[in-house]
Write an enzyme that holds these catalytic residues in place. Structure first.
Site, PDB file in Angstrom:
ATOM      1  N   ARG A  49       0.824  -1.218   0.000  1.00 59.65           N
ATOM      2  CA  ARG A  49       0.000   0.000   0.000  1.00 59.65           C
ATOM      3  C   ARG A  49       0.852   1.260   0.000  1.00 59.65           C
ATOM      4  NH1 ARG A  49      -5.431  -0.351   1.101  1.00 59.65           N
ATOM      5  NH2 ARG A  49      -6.140  -2.480   1.162  1.00 59.65           N
ATOM      6  N   ARG A  53      -3.037   6.207  -0.126  1.00 58.58           N
ATOM      7  CA  ARG A  53      -3.676   7.053   0.859  1.00 58.58           C
ATOM      8  C   ARG A  53      -2.766   7.948   1.684  1.00 58.58           C
ATOM      9  NH1 ARG A  53      -6.212   2.018   3.584  1.00 58.58           N
ATOM     10  NH2 ARG A  53      -4.016   1.429   3.335  1.00 58.58           N
ATOM     11  N   ARG A  62      -6.448  11.953  -7.147  1.00 57.15           N
ATOM     12  CA  ARG A  62      -7.681  11.166  -7.001  1.00 57.15           C
ATOM     13  C   ARG A  62      -8.929  12.029  -6.761  1.00 57.15           C
ATOM     14  NH1 ARG A  62      -8.804   6.547  -4.628  1.00 57.15           N
ATOM     15  NH2 ARG A  62     -10.868   7.402  -4.895  1.00 57.15           N
ATOM     16  N   ASP A  98      -6.781  -2.756  -7.169  1.00 58.19           N
ATOM     17  CA  ASP A  98      -7.345  -3.306  -5.938  1.00 58.19           C
ATOM     18  C   ASP A  98      -7.678  -4.769  -6.196  1.00 58.19           C
ATOM     19  OD1 ASP A  98      -8.426  -2.509  -3.128  1.00 58.19           O
ATOM     20  OD2 ASP A  98      -9.915  -3.844  -3.982  1.00 58.19           O
ATOM     21  N   TYR A 173     -14.925 -11.388   0.680  1.00 56.22           N
ATOM     22  CA  TYR A 173     -15.679 -10.187   0.278  1.00 56.22           C
ATOM     23  C   TYR A 173     -16.951 -10.565  -0.480  1.00 56.22           C
ATOM     24  CZ  TYR A 173     -11.875  -7.211   1.786  1.00 56.22           C
ATOM     25  OH  TYR A 173     -10.951  -6.571   2.556  1.00 56.22           O
TER      26      TYR A 173
HETATM   27  O1  1CP Z   1       0.296   0.497  -2.960  1.00 58.41           O
HETATM   28  C1  1CP Z   1      -0.951   0.459  -3.094  1.00 58.41           C
HETATM   29  O2  1CP Z   1      -1.754   1.109  -2.436  1.00 58.41           O
HETATM   30  C2  1CP Z   1      -1.425  -0.445  -4.179  1.00 58.41           C
HETATM   31  C3  1CP Z   1      -2.865  -0.492  -4.322  1.00 58.41           C
HETATM   32  C4  1CP Z   1      -3.732  -1.397  -3.489  1.00 58.41           C
HETATM   33  C5  1CP Z   1      -3.534  -2.717  -3.080  1.00 58.41           C
HETATM   34  C6  1CP Z   1      -2.286  -3.535  -3.149  1.00 58.41           C
HETATM   35  C7  1CP Z   1      -5.045  -1.034  -3.159  1.00 58.41           C
HETATM   36  C8  1CP Z   1      -5.641   0.278  -3.420  1.00 58.41           C
HETATM   37  N1  1CP Z   1      -5.667  -2.122  -2.635  1.00 58.41           N
HETATM   38  C9  1CP Z   1      -4.755  -3.163  -2.568  1.00 58.41           C
HETATM   39  C10 1CP Z   1      -4.997  -4.546  -2.149  1.00 58.41           C
HETATM   40  C11 1CP Z   1      -6.108  -4.820  -1.248  1.00 58.41           C
HETATM   41  N2  1CP Z   1      -7.371  -4.321  -1.254  1.00 58.41           N
HETATM   42  C12 1CP Z   1      -6.051  -5.801  -0.240  1.00 58.41           C
HETATM   43  C13 1CP Z   1      -4.850  -6.657   0.017  1.00 58.41           C
HETATM   44  C14 1CP Z   1      -3.830  -5.887   0.768  1.00 58.41           C
HETATM   45  C15 1CP Z   1      -4.116  -5.621   2.217  1.00 58.41           C
HETATM   46  O3  1CP Z   1      -4.414  -6.590   2.943  1.00 58.41           O
HETATM   47  O4  1CP Z   1      -4.009  -4.458   2.609  1.00 58.41           O
HETATM   48  C16 1CP Z   1      -7.289  -5.845   0.406  1.00 58.41           C
HETATM   49  C17 1CP Z   1      -7.687  -6.715   1.561  1.00 58.41           C
HETATM   50  C18 1CP Z   1      -8.117  -4.902  -0.249  1.00 58.41           C
HETATM   51  C19 1CP Z   1      -9.519  -4.601   0.044  1.00 58.41           C
HETATM   52  C20 1CP Z   1      -9.706  -3.160   0.310  1.00 58.41           C
HETATM   53  N3  1CP Z   1      -9.732  -2.220  -0.668  1.00 58.41           N
HETATM   54  C21 1CP Z   1      -9.817  -2.503   1.550  1.00 58.41           C
HETATM   55  C22 1CP Z   1      -9.784  -3.188   2.913  1.00 58.41           C
HETATM   56  C23 1CP Z   1     -11.134  -3.206   3.525  1.00 58.41           C
HETATM   57  C24 1CP Z   1     -11.253  -4.219   4.632  1.00 58.41           C
HETATM   58  O5  1CP Z   1     -11.706  -5.346   4.373  1.00 58.41           O
HETATM   59  O6  1CP Z   1     -10.890  -3.876   5.791  1.00 58.41           O
HETATM   60  C25 1CP Z   1      -9.948  -1.140   1.291  1.00 58.41           C
HETATM   61  C26 1CP Z   1     -10.131  -0.021   2.289  1.00 58.41           C
HETATM   62  C27 1CP Z   1      -9.896  -0.974  -0.114  1.00 58.41           C
HETATM   63  C28 1CP Z   1      -9.966   0.293  -0.866  1.00 58.41           C
HETATM   64  C29 1CP Z   1      -8.667   0.735  -1.401  1.00 58.41           C
HETATM   65  N4  1CP Z   1      -7.837  -0.031  -2.199  1.00 58.41           N
HETATM   66  C30 1CP Z   1      -6.748   0.711  -2.546  1.00 58.41           C
HETATM   67  C31 1CP Z   1      -6.879   2.007  -1.949  1.00 58.41           C
HETATM   68  C32 1CP Z   1      -5.900   3.132  -2.125  1.00 58.41           C
HETATM   69  C33 1CP Z   1      -8.087   2.001  -1.232  1.00 58.41           C
HETATM   70  C34 1CP Z   1      -8.672   3.124  -0.410  1.00 58.41           C
HETATM   71  C35 1CP Z   1      -9.779   3.774  -1.138  1.00 58.41           C
HETATM   72  C36 1CP Z   1      -9.440   5.081  -1.736  1.00 58.41           C
HETATM   73  O7  1CP Z   1      -8.307   5.606  -1.737  1.00 58.41           O
HETATM   74  O8  1CP Z   1     -10.433   5.667  -2.247  1.00 58.41           O
END
Ligand code: 1CP
Length: 365
Positions: A49, A53, A62, A98, A173
């Site tokens: 990540r 964010r 964004r 994602d 999910y």
């Molecule tokens: O470096 C990076 O940020 C790469 C982008 C990335 C990655 C690798 C995003 C963007 N999501 C993910 C993978 C992801 N998404 C995982 C596996 C990694 C981990 O465990 O952290 C998981 C479980 C998700 C699901 C997800 N997507 C969540 C978690 C929710 C929960 O179940 O608690 C969330 C909050 C998201 C949204 C998301 N994905 C990515 C971003 C930057 C965001 C936030 C939303 C936004 O910025 O609007």
């Protein structure tokens, strides 16, 4: 390109293999060397990540663009993927996307709600629901191929990591309909309808493998399979009900020869099985020291991790103390990639990440 139409000043190494300095630099990068358990000039660092964010430049680009919409815009994906590489000088980029993107691409009614995460309008609870999950075709995610094309040109010698969600975490999910603490509906299906569960895992393995293949064929130099929530399972259930799906994914991408990383949270008791599923590198969260993680995983695999992301909220000296502890534990391991034990937390000070990269580089070169 033949010898005659080669631009002046770009000699080839051999007549049949045009020079590709960036490609060679990627293959020789500290990150890929560590994945292959070869000697490294310094311990490579990247952060799960890292794009996103925590960065003001991310929040700026964004503005007004929905999360899933941003994942489908190659120019935006390339820019966001490059931001942490420019800022922190990390040793690898991770493709901005994602884990639910391939599900959206095959028509699942999933959205990412700000402050919540992925939400599925109609959860998968029956065989009829499962039948809605069709195979992923490369055309479904043409924007991924285009974005990786831009990225491999822009990244030069920095490797790009592709990724996907593992079948269990994706299933969670889909079956729950959104983020879940206890995964109760998922487990109800796993134990109550084992055949339906096995078929769901198998279908998701095909979708995930298809999504990883697109990324590798477009130019990703390594892939990470995120099974973030699989730590909710006991080893025997993981072995029987989840491992076959993850193993199918790893097997499907094995012929490409790119390193395969496998990561989950709270997986101390599963580390050896996660390695058995077929990974070349196993990621550990902060609950198990890296030397102990290496012992559990066994020989022949590199280890990735594992600073607690919350430590980055402590003063710089404390962060360095904890990072130093990890580097000492990793000393003597065959392959170590420094990372956090889970993703960068949204309120992390970006400077703390930049400082951590320099610290790891300086103390291992
Ligand atoms: O470096 C990076 O940020 C790469 C982008 C990335 C990655 C690798 C995003 C963007 N999501 C993910 C993978 C992801 N998404 C995982 C596996 C990694 C981990 O465990 O952290 C998981 C479980 C998700 C699901 C997800 N997507 C969540 C978690 C929710 C929960 O179940 O608690 C969330 C909050 C998201 C949204 C998301 N994905 C990515 C971003 C930057 C965001 C936030 C939303 C936004 O910025 O609007």
């Amino acid at each position: 390109m033949s010898g005659n139409d080669r631009p002046v000043g770009q000699p080839t190494q051999t007549p049949n293999a045009p020079a590709d300095p960036a490609g060679d630099a990627v293959l020789d990068s500290a990150f890929l060397r560590a994945c292959r358990r070869e000697p490294v000039p310094h311990t490579p660092v990247w952060f799960m990540r890292q794009a996103g964010r925590s960065l003001p430049e991310y929040r700026k680009v964004r503005e007004g663009v929905g999360m899933l919409d941003s994942c489908m815009r190659p120019d935006l994906v390339a820019e966001i993927t490059l931001q942490p590489v420019r800022r922190h000088k990390v040793d690898a980029a991770i493709y901005f996307s994602d884990i639910v993107v391939p599900l959206k691409a095959i028509g699942v009614d999933v959205d990412i709600k700000p402050g919540v995460g992925p939400v599925v309008e109609k959860p998968v609870r029956s065989r009829a629901d499962l039948e809605r999950l069709r195979t992923l075709e490369p055309e479904d995610v043409a924007y991924v191929t285009e974005a990786i094309g831009i990225l491999t040109r822009e990244l030069g010698g920095t490797p790009l990591i592709g990724f996907a969600g593992a079948p269990f975490t994706l299933a969670s999910y889909l079956v729950e309909g959104g983020p879940s603490k206890n995964h109760e509906h998922t487990k109800a299906m796993m134990y109550g309808e084992p055949e339906l569960w096995a078929d769901l895992v198998d279908r998701l393995a095909d979708i995930t493998a298809g999504f990883l293949k697109v990324q590798i064929e477009a130019g990703a130099s390594a892939v990470q399979l995120f099974d973030s929530w699989v730590g909710a399972l006991a080893p025997e259930d993981y072995r029987r009900r989840v491992l076959p799906g993850s193993a199918k994914v790893f097997e499907a991408v094995a012929p490409y020869g790119v390193p395969r990383i496998h990561f989950g949270v709270g997986t101390g008791e599963l580390l050896s099985l996660m390695g058995e599923a077929g990974a070349d590198v196993v990621g550990a969260d902060w609950r198990v020291p890296v030397d102990e993680a290496a012992r559990r995983v066994g020989p022949g695999k590199a280890i990735q991790g594992n600073l607690d992301p919350a430590v980055l909220f402590a003063p710089r000296e404390a962060v360095e103390q904890q990072a130093g502890r990890i580097l000492r534990a990793a000393d003597g391991l065959e392959g170590h990639i420094f990372n956090l034990g889970h993703g960068v937390l949204p309120d992390t000070d970006p400077q703390a990440l930049t400082d951590l990269v320099s610290y790891v580089h300086e103390h291992t070169s």
